[in-house]
Scaffold this active site. Structure first.
Site, PDB file in Angstrom:
ATOM      1  N   CYS A 171      22.152 -20.759  30.211  1.00 60.26           N
ATOM      2  CA  CYS A 171      22.364 -22.208  30.283  1.00 60.26           C
ATOM      3  C   CYS A 171      23.469 -22.688  29.353  1.00 60.26           C
ATOM      4  O   CYS A 171      23.940 -23.817  29.476  1.00 60.26           O
ATOM      5  CB  CYS A 171      21.060 -22.934  29.966  1.00 60.26           C
ATOM      6  SG  CYS A 171      19.694 -22.328  30.967  1.00 60.26           S
TER       7      CYS A 171
ATOM      8  N   PHE B  64      18.783 -18.913  27.665  1.00 58.37           N
ATOM      9  CA  PHE B  64      17.915 -17.748  27.547  1.00 58.37           C
ATOM     10  C   PHE B  64      18.682 -16.630  26.840  1.00 58.37           C
ATOM     11  O   PHE B  64      19.869 -16.421  27.075  1.00 58.37           O
ATOM     12  CB  PHE B  64      17.485 -17.254  28.930  1.00 58.37           C
ATOM     13  CG  PHE B  64      16.400 -18.074  29.590  1.00 58.37           C
ATOM     14  CD1 PHE B  64      15.718 -19.055  28.904  1.00 58.37           C
ATOM     15  CD2 PHE B  64      16.072 -17.854  30.919  1.00 58.37           C
ATOM     16  CE1 PHE B  64      14.725 -19.796  29.507  1.00 58.37           C
ATOM     17  CE2 PHE B  64      15.075 -18.593  31.548  1.00 58.37           C
ATOM     18  CZ  PHE B  64      14.403 -19.565  30.839  1.00 58.37           C
TER      19      PHE B  64
ATOM     20  N   GLU C 174      14.278 -28.614  19.276  1.00 60.42           N
ATOM     21  CA  GLU C 174      15.597 -29.242  19.095  1.00 60.42           C
ATOM     22  C   GLU C 174      15.553 -30.448  18.157  1.00 60.42           C
ATOM     23  O   GLU C 174      16.392 -30.553  17.248  1.00 60.42           O
ATOM     24  CB  GLU C 174      16.193 -29.617  20.448  1.00 60.42           C
ATOM     25  CG  GLU C 174      17.648 -30.060  20.353  1.00 60.42           C
ATOM     26  CD  GLU C 174      18.298 -30.252  21.704  1.00 60.42           C
ATOM     27  OE1 GLU C 174      19.521 -30.463  21.744  1.00 60.42           O
ATOM     28  OE2 GLU C 174      17.583 -30.204  22.737  1.00 60.42           O
TER      29      GLU C 174
ATOM     30  N   LYS D 224      19.468 -34.527  31.342  1.00 62.84           N
ATOM     31  CA  LYS D 224      18.734 -33.679  32.287  1.00 62.84           C
ATOM     32  C   LYS D 224      17.560 -34.431  32.898  1.00 62.84           C
ATOM     33  O   LYS D 224      17.035 -34.010  33.936  1.00 62.84           O
ATOM     34  CB  LYS D 224      18.229 -32.415  31.594  1.00 62.84           C
ATOM     35  CG  LYS D 224      19.307 -31.375  31.301  1.00 62.84           C
ATOM     36  CD  LYS D 224      18.687 -30.103  30.746  1.00 62.84           C
ATOM     37  CE  LYS D 224      19.750 -29.063  30.405  1.00 62.84           C
ATOM     38  NZ  LYS D 224      20.489 -29.410  29.178  1.00 62.84           N
TER      39      LYS D 224
ATOM     40  N   HIS E  96      18.266 -29.625  35.462  1.00 63.63           N
ATOM     41  CA  HIS E  96      18.934 -28.612  34.646  1.00 63.63           C
ATOM     42  C   HIS E  96      19.937 -27.861  35.513  1.00 63.63           C
ATOM     43  O   HIS E  96      19.559 -27.103  36.405  1.00 63.63           O
ATOM     44  CB  HIS E  96      17.890 -27.663  34.068  1.00 63.63           C
ATOM     45  CG  HIS E  96      18.415 -26.781  32.976  1.00 63.63           C
ATOM     46  ND1 HIS E  96      19.765 -26.609  32.736  1.00 63.63           N
ATOM     47  CD2 HIS E  96      17.767 -26.012  32.047  1.00 63.63           C
ATOM     48  CE1 HIS E  96      19.921 -25.779  31.722  1.00 63.63           C
ATOM     49  NE2 HIS E  96      18.732 -25.415  31.284  1.00 63.63           N
TER      50      HIS E  96
ATOM     51  N   HIS F 280      19.971 -30.780  24.533  1.00 64.95           N
ATOM     52  CA  HIS F 280      19.651 -29.830  25.601  1.00 64.95           C
ATOM     53  C   HIS F 280      18.466 -30.355  26.405  1.00 64.95           C
ATOM     54  O   HIS F 280      18.497 -30.320  27.632  1.00 64.95           O
ATOM     55  CB  HIS F 280      19.353 -28.464  24.983  1.00 64.95           C
ATOM     56  CG  HIS F 280      19.199 -27.368  25.988  1.00 64.95           C
ATOM     57  ND1 HIS F 280      20.172 -27.084  26.928  1.00 64.95           N
ATOM     58  CD2 HIS F 280      18.186 -26.484  26.201  1.00 64.95           C
ATOM     59  CE1 HIS F 280      19.770 -26.069  27.674  1.00 64.95           C
ATOM     60  NE2 HIS F 280      18.564 -25.687  27.254  1.00 64.95           N
TER      61      HIS F 280
END
Length: 414
Positions: A163, A401, A314, A335, A340, A303
């Site tokens: 991502c 990831f 976060e 998002k 996403h 994010h």
């Protein structure tokens, strides 16, 4: 060596809430959700039956039939968004030195639709595929196709950091131009993973929301009842240009790209470091790279995926990096609207940060019903409604990831 300044001179996107920059911004500021039932395939047997698809998409509106057959959807999204950005930049393609124009793109997965279709067509007794299988599938083909279309012969590569891929690509482009290795780089990312295999794979990880009865409110970052992210798709492109080169041709300048940093959590294949160590470090290093203090940052496009662990880690990282300023900086997760976009997320959200700078307006985090009690209620998450505020520096976070962290910082151009 004196480092070059880098500015943004063109933008383009095709994503679940906008097939142009203008439409994207209009829907961002108005808090429009792009989630709806899946139309790309029959999802009736899937645990998740909705996603944030690109709307009104027909590849034949952009490519002739022969061309369209050559490109996986992720490459189609790349080329359409890049075309918008190149056109917006008003680069003189007849006179520019194309040896000094590069393409650095991001894709986390690449041609998943092609891979799925071709593998399903293979028979054990007759293992044949179309000749397009490999060139359509490989993740680097999007940057290759963009360069072929325009004859750009400068640095050409693809970053694959899940991502974080397109934010990573933007940072790589920043460094190449700073070092004088290119005058202009088309950068960004694209993804098209709303496929039977893509949805099944993320469902198996329990990463996706299964709120099939209410798709539009399913992406709810920082909400107590969030249950996973919503898959998105699309592409986003930025024209990054050396400042003196842009000034000499009288280019329109959207913003200056002043900082970027990359770190690793070094913690887990898919889960973020719950203490936010890698995320805190990447924001700190991005501010140092931009030569600014954390308290100068006015807006963070987080994010914020709407997942249980990430949405706690976060904000914790922001508090570590920003101290008391963590309660003064405006935060939002776009998002909540776009879903996403995986490998395209960093570029699409970088554009959102640039538009926030330009308009002095923070787009909202929509679908907030009850804040997670583990979060600091004094932090400004810009819930449900956009907010006017002066924005001189905007930071955008993207985490992937594998523990890949990327932060980019844009400065208002005056």
């Amino acid at each position: 060596m004196e480092l070059k300044r880098v500015v943004v001179t063109g933008l383009g996107t095709i994503n679940p809430i906008g097939n142009s920059i203008e439409e994207y911004w209009e829907n961002l500021k108005n808090g429009v959700s792009g989630a709806a039932p899946i139309t790309r395939f029959d999802a009736s047997n899937s645990k998740t039956q909705f996603a944030c698809e690109v709307k009104n998409w027909n590849p034949l509106d952009h490519f002739d039939r022969k061309e369209a057959r050559k490109y996986d959807p992720f490459a189609q999204f790349a080329m359409v968004s890049a075309r918008q950005a190149v056109s917006d930049s008003k680069l003189d393609l007849e006179t520019i030195n194309k040896d000094r124009v590069g393409v650095i793109w991001g894709a986390g997965i690449g041609g998943l639709q092609t891979f799925q279709d071709e593998v399903r067509s293979i028979k054990d007794e007759n293992p044949r595929t179309t000749p397009f299988f490999i060139p359509k599938m490989i993740a680097n083909i999007a940057s290759g196709c963009i360069s072929i279309e325009y004859g750009f012969r400068g640095p050409n590569l693809t970053t694959v950091t899940a991502c974080a891929s397109s934010a990573n690509a933007i940072i790589d482009a920043l460094f190449y131009i700073r070092m004088g290795k290119a005058d202009v780089i088309v950068s960004g990312g694209s993804e098209a993973a709303i496929t039977l295999a893509g949805v099944a794979g993320f469902n198996s990880m329990r990463a996706l929301s299964t709120r099939n009865d209410d798709p539009k409110t399913a992406s709810r970052p920082f909400d107590k009842d969030r249950d996973g992210f919503v898959m998105g798709e699309g592409g986003a492109a930025l024209i990054l240009e050396e400042y003196e080169h842009a000034k000499a041709r009288g280019a329109k300048i959207y913003a200056e790209l002043v900082g970027g940093a990359l770190t690793a959590d070094a913690y887990h294949m898919t889960a973020p470091d719950p203490n936010g160590g890698g995320a805190a470090l990447v924001m700190k290093l991005a501010c140092e790279d931009a030569n600014i203090k954390p308290e100068q940052v006015d807006y963070i496009n987080v994010h914020g995926t709407s997942t249980g662990l990430g949405d706690l880690a976060e904000p914790s990282a922001i508090k570590k990096s920003f101290g008391d300023h963590a309660q003064k900086v405006s935060i939002s997760s776009t998002k909540s609207m776009t879903g996403h976009l995986l490998g395209a997320a960093g570029a699409a959200e970088g554009i959102a940060a640039i538009l926030a700078l330009q308009n002095d307006l923070i787009p909202p985090t929509i679908n907030q019903f009850e804040i997670d009690p583990e979060l600091d209620p004094k932090m400004d998450f810009t819930f449900n409604k956009s907010k006017k505020r002066e924005v001189n520096y905007a930071l955008s976070n993207t985490f992937g990831f594998g523990g890949h962290n990327a932060s980019i910082i844009f400065k208002k151009y005056k």
